[in-house]
Design a protein around this motif. Sequence first.
Motif, mmCIF file in Angstrom:
data_model
loop_
_atom_site.group_PDB
_atom_site.id
_atom_site.type_symbol
_atom_site.label_atom_id
_atom_site.label_comp_id
_atom_site.label_asym_id
_atom_site.label_seq_id
_atom_site.Cartn_x
_atom_site.Cartn_y
_atom_site.Cartn_z
ATOM 1 N N GLY A 130 29.463 33.276 -2.038
ATOM 2 C CA GLY A 130 28.345 34.159 -1.719
ATOM 3 C C GLY A 130 27.013 33.457 -1.520
ATOM 4 O O GLY A 130 26.010 34.098 -1.222
ATOM 5 N N GLY A 131 27.001 32.146 -1.684
ATOM 6 C CA GLY A 131 25.748 31.415 -1.529
ATOM 7 C C GLY A 131 25.833 30.430 -0.372
ATOM 8 O O GLY A 131 26.888 29.855 -0.108
ATOM 9 N N ILE A 132 24.701 30.225 0.302
ATOM 10 C CA ILE A 132 24.678 29.259 1.406
ATOM 11 C C ILE A 132 24.438 27.867 0.825
ATOM 12 O O ILE A 132 23.529 27.677 0.006
ATOM 13 C CB ILE A 132 23.587 29.606 2.431
ATOM 14 C CG1 ILE A 132 23.778 31.060 2.909
ATOM 15 C CG2 ILE A 132 23.629 28.638 3.601
ATOM 16 C CD1 ILE A 132 22.721 31.527 3.894
ATOM 17 N N ASP A 173 24.010 34.611 0.890
ATOM 18 C CA ASP A 173 24.448 34.834 2.265
ATOM 19 C C ASP A 173 24.115 36.274 2.632
ATOM 20 O O ASP A 173 24.404 37.192 1.870
ATOM 21 C CB ASP A 173 25.954 34.599 2.357
ATOM 22 C CG ASP A 173 26.491 34.953 3.723
ATOM 23 O OD1 ASP A 173 25.779 34.705 4.716
ATOM 24 O OD2 ASP A 173 27.617 35.479 3.801
ATOM 25 N N PRO A 225 25.777 29.759 8.741
ATOM 26 C CA PRO A 225 25.698 29.064 7.451
ATOM 27 C C PRO A 225 27.082 28.726 6.902
ATOM 28 O O PRO A 225 28.075 29.369 7.259
ATOM 29 C CB PRO A 225 25.018 30.095 6.556
ATOM 30 C CG PRO A 225 25.432 31.414 7.132
ATOM 31 C CD PRO A 225 25.582 31.209 8.603
ATOM 32 N N LYS A 226 27.126 27.723 6.038
ATOM 33 C CA LYS A 226 28.347 27.467 5.251
ATOM 34 C C LYS A 226 28.177 28.219 3.930
ATOM 35 O O LYS A 226 27.190 28.003 3.216
ATOM 36 C CB LYS A 226 28.525 25.976 4.987
ATOM 37 C CG LYS A 226 29.711 25.673 4.083
ATOM 38 C CD LYS A 226 29.914 24.173 3.876
ATOM 39 C CE LYS A 226 31.014 23.927 2.850
ATOM 40 N NZ LYS A 226 31.237 22.481 2.630
ATOM 41 N N VAL A 227 29.124 29.079 3.640
ATOM 42 C CA VAL A 227 28.984 29.955 2.468
ATOM 43 C C VAL A 227 30.075 29.647 1.454
ATOM 44 O O VAL A 227 31.251 29.532 1.808
ATOM 45 C CB VAL A 227 29.061 31.437 2.895
ATOM 46 C CG1 VAL A 227 28.962 32.345 1.679
ATOM 47 C CG2 VAL A 227 27.948 31.750 3.894
ATOM 48 N N TYR A 256 16.485 33.411 7.474
ATOM 49 C CA TYR A 256 17.568 34.058 8.215
ATOM 50 C C TYR A 256 17.099 34.385 9.630
ATOM 51 O O TYR A 256 15.924 34.696 9.864
ATOM 52 C CB TYR A 256 17.992 35.354 7.520
ATOM 53 C CG TYR A 256 18.397 35.156 6.080
ATOM 54 C CD1 TYR A 256 19.650 34.623 5.764
ATOM 55 C CD2 TYR A 256 17.529 35.503 5.041
ATOM 56 C CE1 TYR A 256 20.022 34.444 4.429
ATOM 57 C CE2 TYR A 256 17.891 35.323 3.716
ATOM 58 C CZ TYR A 256 19.147 34.792 3.413
ATOM 59 O OH TYR A 256 19.500 34.610 2.110
#
Lengths: 552, 552
Positions: free
Chosen positions: B386-388, B357, B381-383, B542
């Motif tokens: 820390g990751g999408i 993210d 984004p859905k996080v 992004y």
Amino acid sequence: MNNSFTIGGQIVDLVHSRIFSGVIVVEDGKISKIKEKAIGNAPYILPGFVDAHVHIESSMLVPSEFARLATCHGTVATVSDPHEIANVLGVKGVNYMISNGKKVPFKFFFGAPSCVPATAFETTGGTLDAKLVEKMLASPDIHYLSEMMNYPGVINGDPEIMAKIAAAKKYGKPIDGHAPMVTGEALQKYVGAGISTDHECFRQEGALEKISLGMKILIREGSAARNFEALIPLMASHPDKLMFCSDDKHPNELVKGHIDELVCRAIDLGYNVLDVLKAASLNAIQHYKLNVGLLQPGDDADFIVVDDLRHPIARQTYIKGEKVAENGVSNIKYEETDTPNYFERPYLYAQDIFVPDEGKKIKVIDCLDGQVITKCFTAEPKVVNGGIVSDVERDILKIVVVNRYQPYTPAVAFIKGFGLKRGALASSVAHDSHNLVAVGATDSDILHAINLLIEHTGGVTAYCSTEMMAVPLPVAGLMSNEDGYQVAAAYENVNALAKRLGSTLYAPFMTLAFMSLLVIPELKLSDQGLFDVKKFGFTSIYEDENTEMPAV
Amino acid sequence: MNNSFTIGGQIVDLVHSRIFSGVIVVEDGKISKIKEKAIGNAPYILPGFVDAHVHIESSMLVPSEFARLATCHGTVATVSDPHEIANVLGVKGVNYMISNGKKVPFKFFFGAPSCVPATAFETTGGTLDAKLVEKMLASPDIHYLSEMMNYPGVINGDPEIMAKIAAAKKYGKPIDGHAPMVTGEALQKYVGAGISTDHECFRQEGALEKISLGMKILIREGSAARNFEALIPLMASHPDKLMFCSDDKHPNELVKGHIDELVCRAIDLGYNVLDVLKAASLNAIQHYKLNVGLLQPGDDADFIVVDDLRHPIARQTYIKGEKVAENGVSNIKYEETDTPNYFERPYLYAQDIFVPDEGKKIKVIDCLDGQVITKCFTAEPKVVNGGIVSDVERDILKIVVVNRYQPYTPAVAFIKGFGLKRGALASSVAHDSHNLVAVGATDSDILHAINLLIEHTGGVTAYCSTEMMAVPLPVAGLMSNEDGYQVAAAYENVNALAKRLGSTLYAPFMTLAFMSLLVIPELKLSDQGLFDVKKFGFTSIYEDENTEMPAV
């Protein structure tokens, strides 16, 4: 959670055999009061249904998911023998079932499995000796001694068996029977030992003899055995001696119906509605002394609401005053669960299932559609490069049972009846020890199907060169830890593939799972070898001087 | 094999536009004589059908199996671009198709793929430069230069492209076009270069402009693109300019019908029967100078027998006098084949598809059902940790393209439209480079689906926690080496599972396979990264200052 409310309707009181209009007051999940009162055009309220004997494991669902599906059909309780998981995981498996069942508002009554292992001729993951069984029976979570399959042991007074029976008596817990075709003096001894039920009758005569000796009869109609049609006439003569059970119910069939189906069928046949409803609840509740409500003041508020008493399909299901299902949808939430297993099996290679030709005929298991018994015969083998292989033309296929607890050499034999034209099927559900069983059109297909099973540490698989499917059953190699409806769909799908591969059997994986069940005649295959059930001992796969089978 | 016989009927002579009663004498697979003769109540004999542009690979069948299925529908020949296998295996792949096709009595006319790789922004297994293309065109087994997709290259006179075109002209072989939405001056240049067909029209206007410049139009109706309805009115005005083609035909649809379906539909719409039949055979045979019989003395005895000329479904199909199919059953035998492949991909791990993210919105590919073009937008984004990750609620799922030729880091992006509620889909059919493409509800599901694909070195897979399916395609990761009917059933099955996982798309795997096709707008994903087709360059996943997409 507020489980206090009042509900009005036509109350079906099975204890007093009457139906009256009234209002039930529920307080904290219990029935505090029932007031007779005229209510126009209200639905019926009756005790929820009880499955008097079911191995939850056969649903391929953990108890918490079984409950989600079963409550939609008005089932509020089961009398359940965790025999399958005990064969894999012993006491640990039984405890898993109990604690998983407690996660949901459903009444599971588990028993202590009496016969693990089922025979000395197969390898299980768990063993329950008399000491362990007694310890289990001492627990308030264990409600009965289940399914005493070892009737020769009972009849001959085997000390280990008698110790288990004595333990059940010591704790005042009922002892369930399993005595197919046992009659006369043997049956009298069996019943005399204190065994009070039987769910293995498939003819009225046998059931009547058992009833005359004081036994209760469970009319079984499940995915494996179907005895409803043969036994339902007993509803006219001995209604108070009957209960309903499914024994084994696959997920795709549990989605469609449960005890409610049997109730509807019996009513449709013209039997007395109250007698039928008693067989579906009161008789089991009273026999097993289950803490399940019967619509009496002080009882748990366990009941269902139906619109038509002659077609009592649950519109609502209540357990301890909680509405657990409504209009076919359960309010029980999916629960995460861990996945205990016992699966120590390295991958298989071609030499593991090679069967050398010895210039002799071979014995062939003859499986019969929809039956767990088999016949047998001898036939000329099909030989390729010195090894005996599946012969698709004559439908004589290689069948393999692989010990999944220790890395021993697989047992290999030949079977007629599966009808596969290509590919292979494999399963880690394989009664009673639940080793791995596979059947296939070629050695290569069999190896692929088994190795796919090993890769997923259990489940059911179908393999062919154009497609492969696996339904993983990570809980003991018997159950999925996932949503029951999805498991049902997956099982339907792998079944469909089995048929696409040529199988003409009604339920190929079910038949496969019973080919390793050594207690049912005639020729079966354990992980330790080909087993002649009549002689109750191992036998060579090659014809020999002792072979007494028809030649084909 | 005795290919000498006589056959009588109503002979449909498309060369002379007449139908007459007569007898055809076939000697050694050729028509030696045709005698006019009154024959009562005899069936019709007409030239077999030709698919004027089809990538055999899209049937997931090798040519020998494609022939088995196609001959049942009266197809005797195809004009085929081995573009897909060339992207995987280069010239070796093309040669495989040619030699496999020669195993069966069917007339494959392969071309030299003109655009391998299709763009410089993706990784292929094979490359065909102008030298290799010229070498191929010199071969009698290569009949045309196929599908010149690089129309900007033609219009701008790219030397490499022009060399390929010059080579085709040198050997007197036709050049096939592919010019969607190209018009005006650009189109004139494109046609002026010597390109004589187009199968990418989806509106009459575009087709009419191309016809006015001398092009022939292939009316395409396949599994991926369906232009029949839009273009068939041209049959009234320009029948001699038309041919039929399928372009991409999946095995489950090839089982059901082929060019015969289009013929029946066109006749049902009232178009002249002879015009329609010419579009289905003569026009292609003459344009491509195919050695396919047209019921003239001296021709190969390639024809079909039908009972009803207004519903010309082949009762019998003959190729070189051999009866290759009858009543929907092919006489062509299944042929063993080897399985050339290029698949060098180690298993994937979680970190390979982790998307950090960065506190910014992400670009989302918006796929449209039944279309190969996409739209795009930006979204929050859905996080998680820390990751999408995939967001099932909003149907914004992670999509991954993995280089299967080199062990490089996968490209990851996000896509809307698949509708998966759980599980993941993966495929090694992924236009045009045929890397691995996957979409899924969770990272774990995606990894499982891709790794299942890697395990089988190609195919299509569907994975979820309750079941998993794989349809292996071991020939270049594009085709099965097995029986076509079984492959069709397997493909239907995995498609059904994709829908059970929640996909609302008509053909989820087909749509998935086109998400990596960089030549079609707007936002696509190559193995090397997210690709903005309008700018014809890579773009960040992004949102940035250059992003010109609607926000959602």
